[in-house]
Scaffold this motif. Structure first.
Motif, short mmCIF file in Angstrom:
data_model
loop_
_atom_site.label_atom_id
_atom_site.label_comp_id
_atom_site.label_asym_id
_atom_site.label_seq_id
_atom_site.Cartn_x
_atom_site.Cartn_y
_atom_site.Cartn_z
N LEU A 1 0.54 -1.19 0.03
CA LEU A 1 -0.04 -0.20 -0.31
C LEU A 1 0.60 1.29 -0.29
N ILE A 2 0.58 1.69 -1.12
CA ILE A 2 1.45 3.33 -1.35
C ILE A 2 1.39 4.55 -0.86
N VAL A 3 2.14 5.46 -0.07
CA VAL A 3 1.27 6.09 0.06
C VAL A 3 2.72 7.41 0.23
N ASP A 4 2.34 8.59 -0.33
CA ASP A 4 3.49 10.26 -0.40
C ASP A 4 3.67 10.63 1.10
N ILE A 5 4.72 10.69 1.24
CA ILE A 5 5.30 10.77 1.54
C ILE A 5 5.31 12.11 2.62
N ARG A 6 5.21 12.94 1.56
CA ARG A 6 4.95 14.33 1.75
C ARG A 6 3.39 15.04 2.35
N HIS A 7 2.66 14.19 2.13
CA HIS A 7 1.16 14.18 2.35
C HIS A 7 0.40 12.69 3.58
N GLY A 8 0.98 11.99 3.57
CA GLY A 8 0.64 10.99 4.28
C GLY A 8 -1.04 10.58 3.88
N PRO A 9 -0.99 9.08 4.87
CA PRO A 9 -1.93 8.71 3.88
C PRO A 9 -3.62 9.47 3.32
N THR A 10 -4.24 9.14 2.90
CA THR A 10 -5.08 10.41 2.09
C THR A 10 -6.97 8.90 2.90
N ALA A 11 -7.71 9.47 2.82
CA ALA A 11 -9.26 9.13 2.74
C ALA A 11 -9.14 7.62 2.72
N GLN A 12 -9.00 7.35 1.18
CA GLN A 12 -8.94 6.40 0.68
C GLN A 12 -7.98 5.47 0.90
N ASP A 13 -6.88 5.82 1.66
CA ASP A 13 -5.77 4.88 1.75
C ASP A 13 -5.99 4.56 3.45
N SER B 1 7.29 12.90 9.45
CA SER B 1 6.29 12.58 8.60
C SER B 1 6.38 11.00 8.93
N MET B 2 7.31 10.26 9.02
CA MET B 2 7.02 8.59 9.41
C MET B 2 6.75 8.44 10.65
N ARG B 3 6.79 8.96 11.17
CA ARG B 3 6.74 9.56 12.85
C ARG B 3 4.89 9.35 12.21
N SER B 4 4.34 10.37 11.99
CA SER B 4 3.11 10.30 11.87
C SER B 4 2.70 9.24 10.68
N ILE B 5 3.18 8.87 10.11
CA ILE B 5 2.14 8.04 9.28
C ILE B 5 2.15 6.61 10.74
N GLU B 6 3.23 6.52 11.14
CA GLU B 6 3.15 5.19 11.97
C GLU B 6 2.12 5.20 12.89
N GLU B 7 1.94 6.69 13.78
CA GLU B 7 0.56 6.61 14.62
C GLU B 7 -0.45 6.80 14.45
N THR B 8 -0.70 7.51 13.09
CA THR B 8 -2.16 7.28 12.29
C THR B 8 -2.30 6.52 11.83
#
Length: 200
Positions: A121-133, A165-172
């Motif tokens: 599952l690929i996300v853009d590190i600059r924006h993080g996961p979207t609602a669809q992700d 950004s990596m920490r934010s993606i991991e947490e959320t």
């Protein structure tokens, strides 16, 4: 061992039938999915596993126009596995009818494809996961499908911003692998995850 494009499948009747294990790549349109695939396939050749195709710069087609992948593109990794490049989701300029057709095609693959071993599952590190992700993640977990998260375009951020950004993606969302198709960062790590899934 060769790396080759096999087929653009517009329906289940066109999926490969030799039952090799498969790894699927999903993400929103313009997230860098094709570039990531190319980085993985080049990395595969550099590992000494591939000869045919090793000199090619690009196997998966990249485009400046999002939404160009309208089928599931299969790439065969010798006699070992297939990579399945699924249509990107979330591109507003595509008609609702076309979006629904892509959704049905992706679901027909992800729900019932027995050889499927892992979804990247690929996300853009600059924006993080979207609602669809997030919907895709929840759907994969509900289906019991193994997946990992690849955070692409890490070369676009400076080190501190990238770590934040990596920490934010991991947490959320989920623990990601930081990746750059430009620098090659994270390619070996993602290959390890793929190797583990294929060996299971």
């Amino acid at each position: 061992m060769s790396v080759n494009f096999v087929v653009s499948a517009h329906g289940p009747d066109q999926f490969p039938r030799d039952r090799l294990p498969e790894v699927a790549f999903v993400g929103r349109s313009n997230v860098g999915k094709s570039s990531l695939l190319n980085a993985l396939l080049v990395g595969f050749a550099r590992r000494g596993r591939g000869r045919q195709g090793a000199g090619r710069k690009e196997l998966a087609r990249t485009s400046q126009t999002p939404g160009r992948t309208r089928a599931i593109n299969f790439f065969r990794i010798g006699h070992r596995a297939y990579f399945a490049d699924l249509p990107g989701y979330g591109y507003a300029r595509v008609s609702r009818v076309e979006q629904q057709r892509w959704k049905r095609l992706a679901e027909s693959y992800l729900v019932s494809r027995e050889p499927l071993r892992l979804v990247v599952l690929i996300v853009d590190i600059r924006h993080g996961p979207t609602a669809q992700d997030r919907q895709m993640k929840d759907w994969l977990e509900a289906a019991g499908q193994a997946y990992c998260v690849a955070a692409t375009k890490s070369d676009k951020l400076k080190r501190v911003a990238r770590l934040r950004s990596m920490r934010s993606i991991e947490e959320t969302f989920a623990p990601p692998i930081s990746l750059s198709a430009v620098s090659g960062e994270g390619v070996k790590q993602l290959w390890r995850a793929i190797d583990t899934a294929l060996a299971a």
